[in-house]
Enzyme design. Structure first.
Site, mmCIF file in Angstrom:
data_model
loop_
_atom_site.group_PDB
_atom_site.id
_atom_site.type_symbol
_atom_site.label_atom_id
_atom_site.label_comp_id
_atom_site.label_asym_id
_atom_site.label_seq_id
_atom_site.Cartn_x
_atom_site.Cartn_y
_atom_site.Cartn_z
ATOM 1 N N SER A 67 0.914 -1.257 0.148
ATOM 2 C CA SER A 67 -0.193 0.069 -0.163
ATOM 3 C C SER A 67 0.867 1.286 0.226
ATOM 4 O O SER A 67 0.372 2.428 -0.743
ATOM 5 C CB SER A 67 -1.047 -0.099 1.315
ATOM 6 O OG SER A 67 -1.916 -0.978 1.231
ATOM 7 N N GLU A 94 4.517 0.798 14.237
ATOM 8 C CA GLU A 94 4.852 2.025 13.539
ATOM 9 C C GLU A 94 6.107 2.533 14.397
ATOM 10 O O GLU A 94 7.121 3.089 14.164
ATOM 11 C CB GLU A 94 3.791 3.014 13.430
ATOM 12 C CG GLU A 94 2.729 2.513 12.371
ATOM 13 C CD GLU A 94 1.964 1.288 13.008
ATOM 14 O OE1 GLU A 94 1.035 0.795 12.148
ATOM 15 O OE2 GLU A 94 1.945 1.129 14.313
ATOM 16 N N PHE A 120 -1.580 6.505 10.988
ATOM 17 C CA PHE A 120 -0.908 5.911 11.781
ATOM 18 C C PHE A 120 0.529 6.271 12.414
ATOM 19 O O PHE A 120 1.385 5.852 13.304
ATOM 20 C CB PHE A 120 -0.257 4.497 11.388
ATOM 21 C CG PHE A 120 -1.680 3.629 11.170
ATOM 22 C CD1 PHE A 120 -2.796 3.596 11.523
ATOM 23 C CD2 PHE A 120 -1.746 2.624 9.855
ATOM 24 C CE1 PHE A 120 -3.931 2.887 11.285
ATOM 25 C CE2 PHE A 120 -2.782 1.738 9.574
ATOM 26 C CZ PHE A 120 -3.940 2.078 10.441
ATOM 27 N N HIS A 144 -1.809 7.577 1.847
ATOM 28 C CA HIS A 144 -3.375 7.558 2.207
ATOM 29 C C HIS A 144 -3.754 8.676 3.324
ATOM 30 O O HIS A 144 -4.258 8.686 4.300
ATOM 31 C CB HIS A 144 -3.919 6.138 2.919
ATOM 32 C CG HIS A 144 -3.601 4.894 2.156
ATOM 33 N ND1 HIS A 144 -2.596 4.602 1.535
ATOM 34 C CD2 HIS A 144 -4.571 4.054 1.472
ATOM 35 C CE1 HIS A 144 -2.629 3.420 0.751
ATOM 36 N NE2 HIS A 144 -3.981 3.073 0.945
ATOM 37 N N ARG A 203 -3.511 8.025 -1.769
ATOM 38 C CA ARG A 203 -3.985 6.808 -2.442
ATOM 39 C C ARG A 203 -4.529 6.985 -3.794
ATOM 40 O O ARG A 203 -4.488 6.251 -4.829
ATOM 41 C CB ARG A 203 -5.203 6.358 -1.498
ATOM 42 C CG ARG A 203 -5.630 4.873 -2.093
ATOM 43 C CD ARG A 203 -7.040 4.534 -1.331
ATOM 44 N NE ARG A 203 -7.520 3.261 -1.614
ATOM 45 C CZ ARG A 203 -8.766 2.874 -1.428
ATOM 46 N NH1 ARG A 203 -9.568 3.699 -0.740
ATOM 47 N NH2 ARG A 203 -8.912 1.736 -1.901
#
Length: 345
Positions: A67, A94, A120, A144, A203
């Site tokens: 991703s 993370e 995140f 994203h 994204r």
């Protein structure tokens, strides 16, 4: 002797000779492209160009490689059987990823970069702050980047995160609008060895913007005039990332109505803030009302638009729906931007 010289170069933090030619060639080729692309995909294209020229790039992702698009054609995963690799699968951690990147940077000899979803970055916050505090040149790839994420809903849709990263002393935050701006952002991040950089990427696919040579050079100043009018503008639209295309489309609608509109692309506010006042005034045209457009909290943009301007943004959490419907619902449409500008004028 050659290996010793290479190790000494890396530990001094010097980039290899000729590396800039690779990125310059990439930018020259992409400057004529008209194919829409998500900036997370643009970032991967840049990595393909950079990785062979800068072998000390050490990548990774917190379980989101597919991703984040943080791997490249030359990626070799570090494992028990391949300790000489250049890509780390950090797992769903993370904070751990970012802390390890800080340690790698402190050791020297590598340029660590790692990816996760922008939302995140909250989980990595302490380590992100420490990267800035310790003045380490880690590269944080955050994809994203807005409600454009879509159906995953408000838990995964960042709203306040770009503004939050911009508040960290020493952190440089880039939110590019297309492949060329993404390449300039990566170039700046690689060259910036004494402080961290956040690359904030989409994204969804974005249109490629045409530019003159002078506009191309001005990207590195953090903000520049991308689309202009004849004479002094009646209104200046300022945007970053996925909203730059919206600003240009809105300007064309207003121009068809006889209005003089300027569009400023501002991929890096903190870099723009370091430019001479004369340049900033030339770009922003203080005499004209200004409208900032960004799919995130409005708070940081008021210092650019002033009391007489407006900000099209999001000061609430997102929702679960297809990206197109979300952008319409939250006012990221030509119709709404035109309405806001007409209200000011």
């Amino acid at each position: 002797p050659e290996l010793a010289a290479e190790l000494e170069r890396r530990l001094r933090g010097e980039l290899p000779a000729g590396w800039h030619e690779a990125i310059d060639e990439f930018i020259a080729a992409e400057s004529t492209s008209a194919k829409a692309a998500a900036t997370r995909s643009s970032s991967q294209q840049v990595l393909n160009a950079l990785a062979t020229a800068i072998p000390e790039l050490l990548g990774g992702s917190a379980d989101l490689t597919g991703s984040n698009n943080t791997n490249h054609r030359g990626s070799v995963v570090v494992s028990a059987d391949e300790i000489g690799g250049n890509y780390i699968h950090y797992g769903v951690r993370e904070f751990g990823m970012t802390a390890i990147m800080n340690g790698i940077s402190l050791h020297g000899g590598f340029i660590p970069y790692g990816g996760t979803f922008l939302v995140f970055s909250d989980y990595a916050r302490n380590a992100v702050r420490m990267a800035a505090l310790m003045k380490q040149g880690v590269i944080l790839v955050y994809t994203h980047d807005s409600i454009g994420l879509g159906e995953d809903g408000p838990t995964h849709q960042p709203v306040e995160h770009v503004a939050s990263l911009r508040l960290i002393p020493g952190m440089r935050v880039w939110r590019p609008c297309d492949t060329v701006e993404t390449a300039v952002a990566w170039t700046d991040a690689v060259e910036r060895r004494a402080a961290p950089t956040s690359l904030v990427l989409t994204r969804q696919a974005l249109p490629q913007m045409p530019r003159s040579k002078s506009q191309l050079a001005d990207i590195a100043r953090g903000g520049y005039v991308l689309h202009d009018c004849e004479g002094e503008p009646e209104c200046v639209l300022i945007a970053s990332g996925s909203e730059v295309g919206l600003a240009v489309d809105s300007a064309r609608v207003l121009e068809a109505q006889g209005r003089r509109i300027r569009v400023v692309s501002m991929p890096c506010t903190d870099l723009f803030d370091t430019q001479p006042q004369q340049y900033r005034d030339k770009v922003l045209s203080p005499a004209a009302p200004r409208v900032a457009i960004e799919a995130g909290t409005t708070h940081g943009w008021w210092r650019y638009v002033g009391a007489s301007g407006a900000v099209v943004g999001i000061d609430s959490f997102g929702a679960s729906a297809p990206a197109k419907k979300l952008f319409e619902h939250y006012g990221f449409t030509r119709e709404n931007v035109v309405r806001v500008v007409e209200g000011l004028l």
